[in-house]
Design a protein around this motif. Structure first.
Motif, short mmCIF file in Angstrom:
data_model
loop_
_atom_site.label_atom_id
_atom_site.label_comp_id
_atom_site.label_asym_id
_atom_site.label_seq_id
_atom_site.Cartn_x
_atom_site.Cartn_y
_atom_site.Cartn_z
N THR A 107 1.17 -0.88 0.02
CA THR A 107 0.07 -0.58 0.30
C THR A 107 0.83 1.30 -0.03
O THR A 107 0.74 2.29 -0.53
CB THR A 107 -1.23 -0.15 1.36
N ARG A 108 1.75 1.51 0.82
CA ARG A 108 2.99 2.41 1.08
C ARG A 108 3.06 3.00 -0.91
O ARG A 108 3.98 3.73 -0.92
CB ARG A 108 3.67 2.35 1.57
N PHE A 109 3.29 1.69 -0.90
CA PHE A 109 4.29 1.64 -2.41
C PHE A 109 3.02 2.16 -3.68
O PHE A 109 3.51 2.08 -4.60
CB PHE A 109 5.16 0.83 -3.59
N GLY A 110 1.96 1.70 -3.29
CA GLY A 110 1.04 2.73 -4.56
C GLY A 110 -0.22 1.48 -5.14
O GLY A 110 -0.61 1.64 -5.88
N ASP A 137 -6.27 -5.37 -6.05
CA ASP A 137 -5.75 -6.30 -7.07
C ASP A 137 -4.16 -6.52 -7.34
O ASP A 137 -3.96 -8.13 -7.09
CB ASP A 137 -6.26 -6.05 -8.47
N GLN A 138 -3.06 -5.89 -7.40
CA GLN A 138 -2.07 -6.03 -7.50
C GLN A 138 -1.35 -6.52 -6.00
O GLN A 138 -0.73 -7.48 -6.00
CB GLN A 138 -1.13 -4.94 -7.73
N LYS A 139 -2.44 -6.28 -4.68
CA LYS A 139 -1.38 -6.54 -3.32
C LYS A 139 -2.25 -7.70 -3.74
O LYS A 139 -1.27 -8.99 -3.18
CB LYS A 139 -1.77 -5.95 -2.44
N GLN A 140 -2.80 -8.62 -3.79
CA GLN A 140 -3.33 -9.87 -3.31
C GLN A 140 -3.20 -10.94 -4.36
O GLN A 140 -2.52 -11.75 -4.44
CB GLN A 140 -5.32 -9.57 -4.50
N GLN A 141 -2.62 -10.37 -6.00
CA GLN A 141 -1.51 -10.63 -6.82
C GLN A 141 -0.13 -11.10 -6.30
O GLN A 141 0.14 -11.87 -6.30
CB GLN A 141 -1.91 -9.65 -8.42
N GLN A 153 5.50 -3.17 -11.80
CA GLN A 153 4.89 -1.39 -11.71
C GLN A 153 4.85 -1.44 -10.61
O GLN A 153 4.76 0.27 -10.35
CB GLN A 153 3.55 -2.20 -12.09
N VAL A 154 4.52 -1.88 -9.58
CA VAL A 154 4.70 -1.07 -7.96
C VAL A 154 5.93 -0.69 -8.16
O VAL A 154 6.02 0.59 -7.38
CB VAL A 154 4.32 -2.26 -7.45
N MET A 155 6.59 -1.31 -8.74
CA MET A 155 8.10 -0.89 -7.89
C MET A 155 8.31 0.28 -9.25
O MET A 155 8.84 2.08 -8.61
CB MET A 155 9.91 -1.76 -8.67
#
Length: 190
Positions: free
Chosen positions: A104-107, A111-115, A156-158
């Motif tokens: 979450t802190r990385f935005g 869906d991305q958090k679950q994946q 993408q998160v990075m």
């Protein structure tokens, strides 16, 4: 109308249209808060970040203490097991909830958090160990990462947490690694 004048009129029209659309964008940006940068559809690793992903494949985690500091590597070889803490939890491991808070802190989106949680937690025990994390990071290296949904979500998160330019630089790569390492230390020292 002569061809020269017609050509000049076309150029002037193109310049006017370009200036008009640019001014609209600039005023829209000034009018409200800046939106979070959106990641590219396909994110790649810079050559330096490719090296860090290769180190992850060898069980090494690249970290840095601040964005301006040097990137260092720390970790175990991939064949070594993580030492256990009281209660059976591996040192440097991060719970699913703590990992999702980090994302979450990385935005990361929901869906991305679950994946990403599912992708990093290889044994599905609700805990991401150091070894699981570095193995997940190692998947981002190479041309196969462009077609791997998990790798793209990690990249993408990075990238979103950095400058969202479609390329993950070494500092962007090390930022996530550092945050994971810090979260793992907090769990067993705090």
């Amino acid at each position: 109308m002569s061809p020269l004048i017609s050509g000049l009129a076309s150029v002037a029209s193109m310049i006017f249209n370009a200036a008009s659309s640019g001014a609209g964008k600039a005023s829209a940006r000034r009018g409200g808060e800046a939106a979070a940068p959106e990641p590219s559809a396909v994110v790649t690793l810079s050559p330096e970040a490719q090296t860090l992903a290769g180190m992850a494949g060898q069980g090494m985690l690249a970290t840095q203490t601040s964005p301006s500091s040097a990137v260092t590597a720390a970790g175990r070889s991939a064949s070594q097991a993580s030492p256990a803490l009281p209660g059976g939890r591996a040192a440097g491991a991060v719970s699913k909830d703590d990992f999702q808070a980090l994302l979450t802190r990385f935005g990361a989106t929901e869906d991305q958090k679950q994946q990403l949680t599912a992708g990093f937690d290889a044994d599905k025990d609700g805990v991401i160990t150091h070894d699981e994390f570095v193995k997940g990071l190692a998947r981002t290296k190479g041309s196969q990462a462009e077609n791997d949904p998990f790798s793209q979500a990690v990249l993408q998160v990075m990238d979103r947490a950095g400058n969202a330019d479609g390329t993950v630089a070494k500092d962007e790569f090390a930022a996530l690694s550092s945050a994971f390492a810090l979260a793992g230390r907090r769990v067993h020292t705090g």
